[in-house]
Design a protein around this motif. Sequence first.
Motif, PDB file in Angstrom:
ATOM      1  N   VAL A   1       0.841  -1.204   0.000  1.00 60.88           N
ATOM      2  CA  VAL A   1       0.000   0.000   0.000  1.00 60.88           C
ATOM      3  C   VAL A   1       0.872   1.248   0.000  1.00 60.88           C
ATOM      4  CG1 VAL A   1      -1.622   1.342   1.354  1.00 60.88           C
ATOM      5  CG2 VAL A   1      -1.956  -1.102   1.102  1.00 60.88           C
TER       6      VAL A   1
ATOM      7  N   VAL B   1     -15.643  -5.624   4.161  1.00 64.42           N
ATOM      8  CA  VAL B   1     -14.849  -4.394   4.262  1.00 64.42           C
ATOM      9  C   VAL B   1     -15.016  -3.556   3.000  1.00 64.42           C
ATOM     10  CG1 VAL B   1     -12.543  -3.463   4.574  1.00 64.42           C
ATOM     11  CG2 VAL B   1     -13.206  -5.554   5.747  1.00 64.42           C
ATOM     12  N   GLY B   2     -15.059  -4.245   1.826  1.00 63.17           N
ATOM     13  CA  GLY B   2     -15.246  -3.517   0.586  1.00 63.17           C
ATOM     14  C   GLY B   2     -16.708  -3.155   0.358  1.00 63.17           C
TER      15      GLY B   2
ATOM     16  N   VAL C   1     -18.088  -0.060   1.884  1.00 63.88           N
ATOM     17  CA  VAL C   1     -17.749   1.230   1.265  1.00 63.88           C
ATOM     18  C   VAL C   1     -18.911   1.712   0.414  1.00 63.88           C
ATOM     19  CG1 VAL C   1     -16.197   2.402  -0.315  1.00 63.88           C
ATOM     20  CG2 VAL C   1     -15.318   0.634   1.193  1.00 63.88           C
TER      21      VAL C   1
ATOM     22  N   MET D   1     -12.841   6.313   3.767  1.00 65.71           N
ATOM     23  CA  MET D   1     -11.966   5.890   2.672  1.00 65.71           C
ATOM     24  C   MET D   1     -12.258   6.704   1.411  1.00 65.71           C
ATOM     25  SD  MET D   1     -11.872   2.209   0.827  1.00 65.71           S
ATOM     26  CE  MET D   1     -11.611   1.129   2.194  1.00 65.71           C
ATOM     27  N   LEU D   2     -13.545   6.817   1.063  1.00 63.99           N
ATOM     28  CA  LEU D   2     -13.906   7.553  -0.154  1.00 63.99           C
ATOM     29  C   LEU D   2     -13.507   9.019  -0.052  1.00 63.99           C
ATOM     30  CD1 LEU D   2     -17.354   6.179  -1.289  1.00 63.99           C
ATOM     31  CD2 LEU D   2     -15.171   6.080  -2.465  1.00 63.99           C
TER      32      LEU D   2
ATOM     33  N   VAL E   1      -9.895   9.350  -0.572  1.00 60.10           N
ATOM     34  CA  VAL E   1      -9.523   9.186  -1.979  1.00 60.10           C
ATOM     35  C   VAL E   1      -9.821  10.468  -2.739  1.00 60.10           C
ATOM     36  CG1 VAL E   1     -10.116   7.995  -4.109  1.00 60.10           C
ATOM     37  CG2 VAL E   1      -9.729   6.696  -2.044  1.00 60.10           C
TER      38      VAL E   1
ATOM     39  N   LEU F   1      -5.680   7.324   3.853  1.00 63.08           N
ATOM     40  CA  LEU F   1      -5.831   6.203   2.923  1.00 63.08           C
ATOM     41  C   LEU F   1      -4.973   5.012   3.357  1.00 63.08           C
ATOM     42  CD1 LEU F   1      -7.406   5.792   0.358  1.00 63.08           C
ATOM     43  CD2 LEU F   1      -5.417   6.482  -0.947  1.00 63.08           C
TER      44      LEU F   1
ATOM     45  N   VAL G   1      -6.439   3.348   6.493  1.00 64.93           N
ATOM     46  CA  VAL G   1      -7.627   2.543   6.203  1.00 64.93           C
ATOM     47  C   VAL G   1      -7.229   1.232   5.532  1.00 64.93           C
ATOM     48  CG1 VAL G   1      -9.751   2.436   4.868  1.00 64.93           C
ATOM     49  CG2 VAL G   1      -9.151   4.539   6.046  1.00 64.93           C
ATOM     50  N   ALA G   2      -6.297   1.305   4.586  1.00 65.64           N
ATOM     51  CA  ALA G   2      -5.885   0.101   3.865  1.00 65.64           C
ATOM     52  C   ALA G   2      -5.272  -0.920   4.811  1.00 65.64           C
ATOM     53  CB  ALA G   2      -4.888   0.460   2.772  1.00 65.64           C
TER      54      ALA G   2
ATOM     55  N   GLY H   1      -7.914  -2.458   6.926  1.00 71.99           N
ATOM     56  CA  GLY H   1      -8.664  -3.414   6.109  1.00 71.99           C
ATOM     57  C   GLY H   1      -7.921  -4.726   5.974  1.00 71.99           C
ATOM     58  N   ALA H   2      -6.621  -4.645   5.689  1.00 72.81           N
ATOM     59  CA  ALA H   2      -5.810  -5.850   5.537  1.00 72.81           C
ATOM     60  C   ALA H   2      -5.766  -6.635   6.845  1.00 72.81           C
ATOM     61  CB  ALA H   2      -4.407  -5.482   5.088  1.00 72.81           C
TER      62      ALA H   2
ATOM     63  N   ALA I   1      -5.039  -9.534   0.910  1.00 74.00           N
ATOM     64  CA  ALA I   1      -5.472  -8.976   2.191  1.00 74.00           C
ATOM     65  C   ALA I   1      -5.984  -7.549   2.035  1.00 74.00           C
ATOM     66  CB  ALA I   1      -4.324  -9.012   3.199  1.00 74.00           C
ATOM     67  N   ILE I   2      -5.569  -6.864   0.981  1.00 78.04           N
ATOM     68  CA  ILE I   2      -6.031  -5.495   0.778  1.00 78.04           C
ATOM     69  C   ILE I   2      -7.436  -5.547   0.180  1.00 78.04           C
ATOM     70  CG2 ILE I   2      -5.540  -3.318  -0.385  1.00 78.04           C
ATOM     71  CD1 ILE I   2      -2.611  -4.315  -0.551  1.00 78.04           C
ATOM     72  N   PRO I   3      -8.423  -4.854   0.796  1.00 78.35           N
ATOM     73  CA  PRO I   3      -9.791  -4.914   0.273  1.00 78.35           C
ATOM     74  C   PRO I   3      -9.833  -4.511  -1.209  1.00 78.35           C
ATOM     75  CG  PRO I   3      -9.712  -3.662   2.316  1.00 78.35           C
ATOM     76  CD  PRO I   3      -8.311  -4.007   1.968  1.00 78.35           C
TER      77      PRO I   3
ATOM     78  N   ILE J   1     -11.998  -3.181  -3.284  1.00 78.92           N
ATOM     79  CA  ILE J   1     -12.491  -1.843  -3.640  1.00 78.92           C
ATOM     80  C   ILE J   1     -11.402  -0.812  -3.365  1.00 78.92           C
ATOM     81  CG2 ILE J   1     -14.076  -0.032  -2.919  1.00 78.92           C
ATOM     82  CD1 ILE J   1     -15.928  -1.654  -4.136  1.00 78.92           C
ATOM     83  N   LEU J   2     -10.716  -0.982  -2.244  1.00 80.23           N
ATOM     84  CA  LEU J   2      -9.679  -0.015  -1.885  1.00 80.23           C
ATOM     85  C   LEU J   2      -8.529  -0.070  -2.877  1.00 80.23           C
ATOM     86  CD1 LEU J   2      -8.808   1.928   0.541  1.00 80.23           C
ATOM     87  CD2 LEU J   2      -7.079   0.192   0.786  1.00 80.23           C
TER      88      LEU J   2
ATOM     89  N   LEU K   1      -9.610   1.669  -5.915  1.00 77.41           N
ATOM     90  CA  LEU K   1      -9.655   3.110  -5.731  1.00 77.41           C
ATOM     91  C   LEU K   1      -8.254   3.699  -5.742  1.00 77.41           C
ATOM     92  CD1 LEU K   1     -12.454   3.589  -3.041  1.00 77.41           C
ATOM     93  CD2 LEU K   1     -12.539   4.034  -5.481  1.00 77.41           C
TER      94      LEU K   1
ATOM     95  N   THR L   1      -7.109   6.368  -8.369  1.00 80.05           N
ATOM     96  CA  THR L   1      -6.701   7.696  -7.905  1.00 80.05           C
ATOM     97  C   THR L   1      -5.320   8.054  -8.435  1.00 80.05           C
ATOM     98  OG1 THR L   1      -7.622   6.925  -5.831  1.00 80.05           O
ATOM     99  CG2 THR L   1      -6.751   9.148  -5.840  1.00 80.05           C
TER     100      THR L   1
ATOM    101  N   PHE M   1     -15.941   6.618  -9.676  1.00 76.34           N
ATOM    102  CA  PHE M   1     -14.537   6.433 -10.024  1.00 76.34           C
ATOM    103  C   PHE M   1     -14.362   5.609 -11.285  1.00 76.34           C
ATOM    104  CE2 PHE M   1     -14.409   7.408  -5.557  1.00 76.34           C
ATOM    105  CZ  PHE M   1     -13.374   8.309  -5.490  1.00 76.34           C
TER     106      PHE M   1
END
Lengths: 319, 307
Positions: A23, A251-252, A255, A270-271, A274, A282, A285-286, A289-290, B147-149, B151-152, B155, B159, B246
Motif C-alpha cells: 500500500v 470491508v469492501g 464502502v 476511505m472515499l 480518496v 488512505l 484505512v488500507a 482493512g488488511a 489482504a487489501i480490500p 475496492i480499496l 480506488l 486515484t 470512479f
Amino acid sequence: MLTFLTRRLLSAAGTVLLASVLVFASVQLLPGDVATQVLGQDATPEAVSALRDQLDLNRPAVLRFAEWLAGAVRGDFGTSLVSGEPVAGALWLHLRNTLLIAAATVAVAVTSSIVLGVVAGLYRDRWPDTLISSLTLAGMSVPEFVVATLLVMALSISVPVLPAVVLDGASAPVADLLPSVVLPTIALSVVMTAYIVRMTRTSVIDVMASEFVTTARLKGLGAWRVVVRHALPSALLPTLNVIAMNVAWLVGGVVVVENVFNYPGIGKLMLESVHSRDLPVLQAVAVVGAAVYVLCNLAADLAAMALNPRLRTGERSAR
Amino acid sequence: MSEPNPVDETAPESAQAAPAEGAAPAGMVRTTLRSLLRSGPATAGLVLVAVHVLVAVLAPLLTSYAPTANAPDSALLGPSAAHWAGTDALGRDVLARVLYGGRYALMVSFAATACAVALGTVVGCAAALKGGWLDDLVMRVLDAVLAIPPILALLVVVTVLGAGPAVIVLAVTVVYAPQVVRVVRAAAMGVAPLDYVTAARARGERTLSILVREVLPNIADVVSVEFAMRASWVVLLISSLSFLGFGANPPTPDWGLMIAENRTAMTVVPWASLAPIIALATLVLGLNLSADGLAKAWGVDRVKEAR
C-alpha cells in the motif's frame, strides 16, 4: 499446539506487514511526485515544497516507511492532510460505526444462511430448495448498491419507516446511529447470505450422503438429532472459510453501502480520503482493512481446528 | 533416458493423455454444448448473455436517440411512446443510455476478465510447475495482495493513474489476477505430478513447452469456468466503481453511473433507475447461470470461491 499458534500469528503479522509495504509503495512511489499529486498540476512551487517538507518527501522512502510503521504499531497513523488532526482519532471513530453494521450483518447473514442452506440441502431438488436456490441466484446477481437503492425505494420512500440517509456525524452516540444501521445491514446481509447459502447447501448434501450419517440414521436416531449433532459440525467446516472470505468482502461492500446511505463509517472515510487525496488516512484505512482480512482468515482456521480434530494432528502440513 | 526408445514411447502416451482428460477439441465443444443446452438454467443463462451481446452490438439500430444528447425541455419524463423508459434529469433517453451502456459494460468487463485470467493462469502454472522458492515467494506476495480490500485497491489505482477504461482494466487485473493464480495453481498442482508431465520432463522439454502442451490443455476446463465466474464479478465490481464515481466519466452511458445519477430523482422517474438495474442484473444473472452450467458440464468444483 502453542508453537503452531505462534507460527500462524507470526505469518499473519507478516502478511499485514507485506500488505502495508504494498500500500505504501503504490500510494507514495508509483508515478510522479506525491506533493504535486496531492495539490494538482497547477499548484505553486512554494506550496509543493511546503507540502514536501510536511510529508518528509525529501528523505528516502525506506526511512519514511520505517518511521510510519513504527508509529502505526503504536497506533499513531500520522496527521491528516485535510483536517490537520491525528488520523487515529477519526479512524477509530469511523471504525466503531462500521463495526455496528458489520457485527449486525455477520450475525444476520450467518444465521440466515446456515438455516436456509441446511433447509435447501435437506430438501434437495424439492420446492424449498428450488425457491431458496432461485432467491440465492437473484441475490448474487445484483450489486449491493442496487439492493440498497431498492430498499430505499421500498422502506424510505414508498413506506417511510426508516431513514434514507444518515445526517449524524461520525462522533454521534451509538444510540443515535442505531436506526440508520438497519437498512445498510439488510442490504449487505442479502448479498452476503446469497454467497454463503450456496456453500452450506452443497456441504450439507455431501455430508448427508456420507457413511457416518447413514450409521446415525440406522442407529435409529431422530432426524433432528442426526442433522444437528452429527451432520452439522462437519457441514459447517467448509462453510467457515466462505464466511471468513465474506467478512473480508464486507470491508469492501461496506464502502459502497455506506456511500448510498451517507453513513459515517470507515467506507465513507476511505472515499473521502480518496477524493481529497489524503494519503495518511488512505494508508491507515488500507492497513486496517488488511488486518481485518487476515484476522478473519486466522479465526476461520482456528474455528476449523476446533470443529475438526483431524486438523489438529496435521499441524505440520497445515499451511 | 539416453536411448531413443523410451522417448518414442512416451510421446504418443502424452498425446493420448489429453483426449482422455478433456476429449478432442471438436467433440468437447459439441458434448459441452449439448449438456449445457440440456440444462434449462444454463440455456437461459447463455440466451441472456447472447441477448446482451446482440443488443450492445445493434444498439444504434434499436434506438434513434443518441445516448449523450441532452434535451432540457423533455427532462424527467415518465415512460411514453416516444421515450419507452422515460428520460433523465438532462432529458436524455433512458432506454438509449441503457442499450449503449451494455457496450461499455461488456467491453471493459471482457477485457479486464481476459487480462486477469490470462495473467493469473501464467503465474499460477509457473508457480505450480517450478515450485520451490518461486512458489513460496508468489504465494507470500499473493496473500498480502489478497489482504487489501479489492475496492480499496481499485480506488488507489484509479486515484493514482486517473479514471478511464484502460486504467479500469489494469486495476481489475491487479485485483483479480491473484485470486485466479490461487485457483489455477491448485489445478496445475493436480496435473504436475501426473505421468505425462513427468515423461515430458524426462524428455528434457523446457518448462514453457510443458506448460503449453501438457498442463494447459488439461486445466482448460478450470480456466474456462474461472473466466465465466470471474466475468460476473468483474461486471459487478466495475459497476460499483462507476456508481461510486470512479469508473466511467459522466457523459458515458454506464449502468452503475446511471443508477448513481438517477437515484436522487427516484421518486419522480423510478424507471430511470430501474432500467439500468434490470439490465445489470440480467447480465450478471446470465453470466452466473452460464458459469454454473459450464462447471456442471465439466464437473469442475466451483464452490470454493472468494470474491
